[in-house]
Write a protein that holds these residues in place. Structure first.
Motif, PDB file in Angstrom:
ATOM      1  N   LEU A  69     -27.399 -13.306  47.771  1.00 43.89           N
ATOM      2  CA  LEU A  69     -28.659 -12.597  47.995  1.00 43.89           C
ATOM      3  C   LEU A  69     -29.455 -12.432  46.707  1.00 43.89           C
ATOM      4  O   LEU A  69     -30.679 -12.412  46.719  1.00 43.89           O
ATOM      5  N   CYS A  70     -28.746 -12.297  45.600  1.00 47.23           N
ATOM      6  CA  CYS A  70     -29.378 -12.107  44.299  1.00 47.23           C
ATOM      7  C   CYS A  70     -28.462 -12.725  43.249  1.00 47.23           C
ATOM      8  O   CYS A  70     -27.280 -12.387  43.184  1.00 47.23           O
ATOM      9  N   VAL A  71     -29.006 -13.635  42.453  1.00 45.23           N
ATOM     10  CA  VAL A  71     -28.223 -14.321  41.428  1.00 45.23           C
ATOM     11  C   VAL A  71     -28.966 -14.239  40.108  1.00 45.23           C
ATOM     12  O   VAL A  71     -30.096 -14.716  39.995  1.00 45.23           O
ATOM     13  N   MET A  72     -28.353 -13.632  39.090  1.00 46.05           N
ATOM     14  CA  MET A  72     -29.002 -13.479  37.796  1.00 46.05           C
ATOM     15  C   MET A  72     -28.116 -14.073  36.706  1.00 46.05           C
ATOM     16  O   MET A  72     -26.900 -13.893  36.701  1.00 46.05           O
ATOM     17  N   GLN A  73     -28.757 -14.784  35.766  1.00 46.58           N
ATOM     18  CA  GLN A  73     -28.037 -15.388  34.646  1.00 46.58           C
ATOM     19  C   GLN A  73     -28.683 -14.971  33.331  1.00 46.58           C
ATOM     20  O   GLN A  73     -29.908 -14.914  33.222  1.00 46.58           O
ATOM     21  N   ASN A  74     -27.850 -14.665  32.326  1.00 48.48           N
ATOM     22  CA  ASN A  74     -28.397 -14.254  31.042  1.00 48.48           C
ATOM     23  C   ASN A  74     -29.088 -15.415  30.345  1.00 48.48           C
ATOM     24  O   ASN A  74     -28.687 -16.570  30.455  1.00 48.48           O
ATOM     25  N   LEU A  75     -30.142 -15.116  29.613  1.00 48.48           N
ATOM     26  CA  LEU A  75     -30.897 -16.142  28.890  1.00 48.48           C
ATOM     27  C   LEU A  75     -30.875 -15.938  27.378  1.00 48.48           C
ATOM     28  O   LEU A  75     -31.440 -16.728  26.646  1.00 48.48           O
ATOM     29  N   ARG A  76     -30.259 -14.881  26.923  1.00 49.20           N
ATOM     30  CA  ARG A  76     -30.241 -14.613  25.491  1.00 49.20           C
ATOM     31  C   ARG A  76     -29.406 -15.661  24.767  1.00 49.20           C
ATOM     32  O   ARG A  76     -28.221 -15.836  25.036  1.00 49.20           O
ATOM     33  N   GLU A  77     -30.014 -16.349  23.810  1.00 45.98           N
ATOM     34  CA  GLU A  77     -29.287 -17.388  23.092  1.00 45.98           C
ATOM     35  C   GLU A  77     -28.142 -16.801  22.265  1.00 45.98           C
ATOM     36  O   GLU A  77     -27.117 -17.452  22.062  1.00 45.98           O
ATOM     37  N   VAL A  78     -28.307 -15.570  21.807  1.00 47.33           N
ATOM     38  CA  VAL A  78     -27.260 -14.962  20.982  1.00 47.33           C
ATOM     39  C   VAL A  78     -26.003 -14.699  21.797  1.00 47.33           C
ATOM     40  O   VAL A  78     -24.929 -14.503  21.236  1.00 47.33           O
ATOM     41  N   GLN A  79     -26.126 -14.684  23.125  1.00 47.47           N
ATOM     42  CA  GLN A  79     -24.957 -14.454  23.967  1.00 47.47           C
ATOM     43  C   GLN A  79     -24.022 -15.653  23.924  1.00 47.47           C
ATOM     44  O   GLN A  79     -22.827 -15.531  24.168  1.00 47.47           O
ATOM     45  N   GLY A  80     -24.569 -16.849  23.631  1.00 50.50           N
ATOM     46  CA  GLY A  80     -23.720 -18.033  23.550  1.00 50.50           C
ATOM     47  C   GLY A  80     -23.359 -18.571  24.912  1.00 50.50           C
ATOM     48  O   GLY A  80     -24.015 -19.453  25.440  1.00 50.50           O
ATOM     49  N   ARG A  81     -22.323 -18.025  25.515  1.00 46.97           N
ATOM     50  CA  ARG A  81     -21.828 -18.519  26.792  1.00 46.97           C
ATOM     51  C   ARG A  81     -22.558 -17.864  27.963  1.00 46.97           C
ATOM     52  O   ARG A  81     -22.986 -16.727  27.890  1.00 46.97           O
ATOM     53  N   LYS A  82     -22.656 -18.609  29.043  1.00 51.89           N
ATOM     54  CA  LYS A  82     -23.385 -18.138  30.219  1.00 51.89           C
ATOM     55  C   LYS A  82     -22.657 -16.994  30.909  1.00 51.89           C
ATOM     56  O   LYS A  82     -21.429 -16.973  30.980  1.00 51.89           O
ATOM     57  N   LYS A  83     -23.449 -16.083  31.444  1.00 49.76           N
ATOM     58  CA  LYS A  83     -22.940 -14.982  32.256  1.00 49.76           C
ATOM     59  C   LYS A  83     -23.782 -14.911  33.517  1.00 49.76           C
ATOM     60  O   LYS A  83     -25.018 -14.934  33.429  1.00 49.76           O
TER      61      LYS A  83
END
Length: 235
Positions: free
Chosen positions: A25-39
Motif C-alpha cells: 500500500l505504501c513503499v518508501m526508500q531512503n535517498l540520502r547518499e550518506v546512508q550508503g545502503r538502501k533501506k
C-alpha cells in the motif's frame, strides 16, 4: 528524504517475501547518499516490513504482523525527525530518514490497513508544541486482533506446503501438527532439492515465512533455512 518505490522496481528477494495475494500500500526508500545502503519501508494490507541492504547486496528484514505492533510514534523536532515502531515484546525499530509528509503518509496508511484487518479501531493522535515540535502517535488498543488474513497463504495444517527441514530440526506448528509425513520426508517435497522447480521453491519460501511470522521458527532458524532456498532461485 524518501522515494515512493513502484513494486516492479523492488529487488527480487524483497518481492519473494510477499505472500500470494498480499498487496503493498505504501513503499518508501531512503535517498540520502550518506546512508550508503538502501533501506525500504513497506506497509502492505497485512504487515509492516522493513528491509536494509547488507554487505552482500541482499536485504535483512524486520517484519511485523499488525497484531505485533504496539505503537508507532513520529517525532519531528527542530533538528531531527524519527519514526519509532514498538512491538509487543518491547523491541523498537527506529527510522530516521523520513520527512514530515512521508512519515504522515506512512502512519495514515498503517492506521487504515490495521483498521481494515483488525477487530478494534487504531487511533492516530497529532500533537504540536512550540518547544518540543510535532508528534504523531499511532496506538493499538489492548483488544486489537486481526481478522482472517486476506490472502491465499497456506494454512497451518499438515497438508500445507512446508519448507524443507533437516530431520533433526523438525518443528511443529502452533496446533501441534508435525511438518513431516510419516515417511520422515518434509511435506514440501518428497524429491531431492535439486529436482524442485522454481514455483515449488517459492512456495517453500512463503511457507517458511508463515512459520517465522507465527513465531514457530526463531530468526536464526528462519535465516538458516531460507538461505539454501534463495540460492535455488534463478534471479
Amino acid at each position: 528524504m524518501a522515494e515512493d518505490v513502484a513494486g516492479s522496481s523492488m529487488p527480487q528477494d524483497i518481492l519473494n517475501t510477499f505472500y500470494s495475494g498480499e498487496n503493498p500500500l505504501c513503499v518508501m526508500q531512503n535517498l540520502r547518499e550518506v546512508q550508503g545502503r538502501k533501506k525500504i519501508l513497506i506497509i502492505s494490507d497485512q504487515r509492516l516490513m522493513y528491509f536494509e541492504e547488507n554487505a552482500t547486496g541482499m536485504y535483512d528484514d524486520t517484519l511485523y504482523a499488525f497484531a505485533r505492533i504496539d505503537s508507532a510514534v513520529f517525532h519531528e523536532g527542530k533538528k531531527s525527525a524519527e519514526l519509532k515502531i514498538a512491538d509487543t515484546d518491547g523491541a523498537v525499530l527506529k527510522i530516521d530518514w523520513l520527512l514530515h509528509e512521508e512519515a504522515e503518509r506512512v502512519l495514515l496508511t498503517l492506521q487504515s490497513a490495521m483498521n481494515d484487518l483488525g477487530t478494534a479501531l487504531v487511533s492516530l493522535d497529532k500533537r504540536k508544541s512550540m518547544f518540543s515540535g510535532e508528534e504523531w502517535t499511532l496506538k493499538k488498543p489492548v483488544d486489537y486482533l486481526t481478522k482472517t488474513v486476506k490472502s491465499d497463504a497456506p494454512p497451518m495444517t499438515e497438508s500445507y506446503v512446508a519448507p524443507i527441514l533437516p530431520k533433526d530440526e523438525a518443528v511443529a506448528d502452533e496446533g501441534g501438527h508435525e511438518l513431516f509425513e510419516e515417511s520422515g520426508e518434509p511435506v514440501c517435497a518428497s524429491a531431492e532439492r535439486e529436482e524442485m522447480d522454481q514455483d515449488t521453491v517459492r512456495e517453500c519460501l512463503k511457507a517458511l515465512r508463515t512459520l517465522y511470522d507465527n513465531h514457530v521458527l526463531t530468526e536464526e532458524q528462519y535465516r538458516k533455512l531460507r538461505l539454501p532456498l534463495l540460492e535455488m532461485l534463478d534471479i
